[in-house]
Scaffold this active site. Sequence first.
Site, PDB file in Angstrom:
ATOM      1  N   GLY A  47       0.881  -1.168   0.000  1.00 38.66           N
ATOM      2  CA  GLY A  47       0.000   0.000   0.000  1.00 38.66           C
ATOM      3  C   GLY A  47       0.911   1.209   0.000  1.00 38.66           C
ATOM      4  CD  GLU A  48       1.696   4.814  -1.956  1.00 41.10           C
ATOM      5  OE1 GLU A  48       2.692   5.391  -1.471  1.00 41.10           O
ATOM      6  OE2 GLU A  48       1.739   4.187  -3.030  1.00 41.10           O
ATOM      7  CB  SER A  49       5.132   2.994   3.730  1.00 45.40           C
ATOM      8  OG  SER A  49       5.870   4.001   3.086  1.00 45.40           O
ATOM      9  CB  CYS A  79       5.583  -3.513  -1.238  1.00 41.46           C
ATOM     10  SG  CYS A  79       5.961  -2.069  -2.242  1.00 41.46           S
ATOM     11  NE  ARG A 106       8.621   5.658   1.281  1.00 41.12           N
ATOM     12  CZ  ARG A 106       7.877   6.758   1.184  1.00 41.12           C
ATOM     13  NH1 ARG A 106       8.271   7.861   1.758  1.00 41.12           N
ATOM     14  NH2 ARG A 106       6.768   6.744   0.504  1.00 41.12           N
ATOM     15  CB  ILE A 134       4.090  -1.988  -7.644  1.00 38.36           C
ATOM     16  CG1 ILE A 134       3.582  -3.048  -8.632  1.00 38.36           C
ATOM     17  CG2 ILE A 134       3.322  -0.688  -7.806  1.00 38.36           C
ATOM     18  CD1 ILE A 134       2.184  -3.500  -8.404  1.00 38.36           C
ATOM     19  NE  ARG A 135       4.803   4.817  -6.157  1.00 42.48           N
ATOM     20  CZ  ARG A 135       5.243   6.072  -6.077  1.00 42.48           C
ATOM     21  NH1 ARG A 135       5.511   6.756  -7.163  1.00 42.48           N
ATOM     22  NH2 ARG A 135       5.389   6.650  -4.916  1.00 42.48           N
ATOM     23  CG  HIS A 170       3.169  -6.051  -4.342  1.00 41.55           C
ATOM     24  ND1 HIS A 170       2.663  -5.537  -3.174  1.00 41.55           N
ATOM     25  CD2 HIS A 170       3.809  -5.033  -4.956  1.00 41.55           C
ATOM     26  CE1 HIS A 170       2.979  -4.256  -3.081  1.00 41.55           C
ATOM     27  NE2 HIS A 170       3.682  -3.923  -4.151  1.00 41.55           N
ATOM     28  CD  GLU A 172       0.562  -8.272  -1.993  1.00 43.05           C
ATOM     29  OE1 GLU A 172       1.560  -9.012  -1.857  1.00 43.05           O
ATOM     30  OE2 GLU A 172       0.624  -7.027  -1.958  1.00 43.05           O
TER      31      GLU A 172
END
Lengths: 196, 293
Positions: A47-49, A79, A106, A134-135, A170, A172
């Site tokens: 997600g977004e940390s 991630c 990051r 992803i990023r 990821h 998942e």
Amino acid sequence: MIKIGVLGLQGAVREHIKAVLACGVEAIEIKHKEQLQEVDGLILPGGESTTMRRLIDKYDFMNDLIKFATSGKPMFGTCAGLILLAKRIIGQDVPHIGVMDIAVERNSFGRQRESFEVDLMIKDVAEDFPAVFIRAPHIVEAGGNVEVLAKHEGRIVAAREGHILGCSFHPELTDDTRLTNYFIEMVKEAKSKQFA
Amino acid sequence: MKIGTDRVKRGMAEMQKGGVIMDVVNAEQAKIAEEAGAVAVMALERVPSDIRAAGGVARMADPRIVEEVMGAVTIPVMAKARIGHIVEARVLEALGVDYIDESEVLTPADEEFHLNKKEFTVPFVCGCRDLGEAARRIGEGASMLRTKGEPGTGNIVEAVRHMRKVNAQVRKLVAMSEDELMTEAKLLGAPYEILVEIKRLGHLPVVNFAAGGVATPADAALMMQLGADGVFVGSGIFKSENPAKFARAIVEATTHYQDYKLIAEISKDLGVAMKGIEISSLAPEARMQDRGW
């Protein structure tokens, strides 16, 4: 019987729950800190940390998450989850949960257009794991007790320190449950030790 | 190693789930959004309500604004291109934005054809009002959907209509026999293969966020309750009296959309929300949702 929790504040929560269920193990979404007592292992999803951290603080999760980890219950961060686990974050003065002896950087593979998929060799897990980055962050330094499980182009992208597991990618987002299964085995082992 | 795959593009949107994406017009607003817990920001020259007020042709933002926003935050940055404007989309891709919104908020560059989004490495989000439109956009390569709603109105009614419609049509499709799918594809004007995929999965293959008219924390929570995967907030935040407070409240309401006591608490003393527009008072040419097909 074991039960796995997935921190449900933001991100790919449903996918992790699906992956755990596919391994034949019970999974619940953790939205309140009290629920942490119900589970034997915890997944911190992608997600977004920065967003997750705000919500962790807002709902006073931090102490309970640290307690969860120090009590010996396994944690698995993917991630953004890996960033939450790290003791050091490049360019930031303070870590988040900070229970894994690693330094992470990051967005270290670039922005979204540089995001990629690659088949990865993960020690004790798979020769050809489909890894979706992803990023993604990567592990810049790993402490003496950290076992490196996978590298991509010389960068550490999966590692384990005792009962803490983390990866840059990821699992998942694929149907491959081998890494999730690896974590489930860690949880089973930790639980059996607890009762031994 | 492969870049720009469906998994990478759709996966990026999966990571945004349960979050709020906020419209911003400069670095300062972007920082407020990030600080409040936004999962991404949409870099724009003007928010939709100002686009409405200004009239004329609305285009892609000045690249300087996009770069300024990209330099200010570490969360993903999205930007809007006009429907069918291949070059605006390529320019935004070259700038390195993380997601492009092929958006009806801007004046369409092509009234017949949407972008062939499969050709791009950068992923796209597109608006939809029903399952046919959703499936057409996915067929063209969109990796994320959102309701069209009616942007810049501060009126949630159209977003509600679109979310309910898509979800009802998905439920109907999933319950259908496979024999019925081709006819359904014909009726919806949807690519058959996409409908087959939706039936197999039991849900849309990409996330579907709410957008177009979210003005309050309760609006955001309503959309989550109706099945949105997350929320875009355009004019609502920076047109309110206290943007930082408002932004935090919207984020919290989105996370805990079923915690009504909490929503009551965070909705107190937020100041005046944007004034809003009754949809029926809009002239047909002022309806942004009717742009695209």
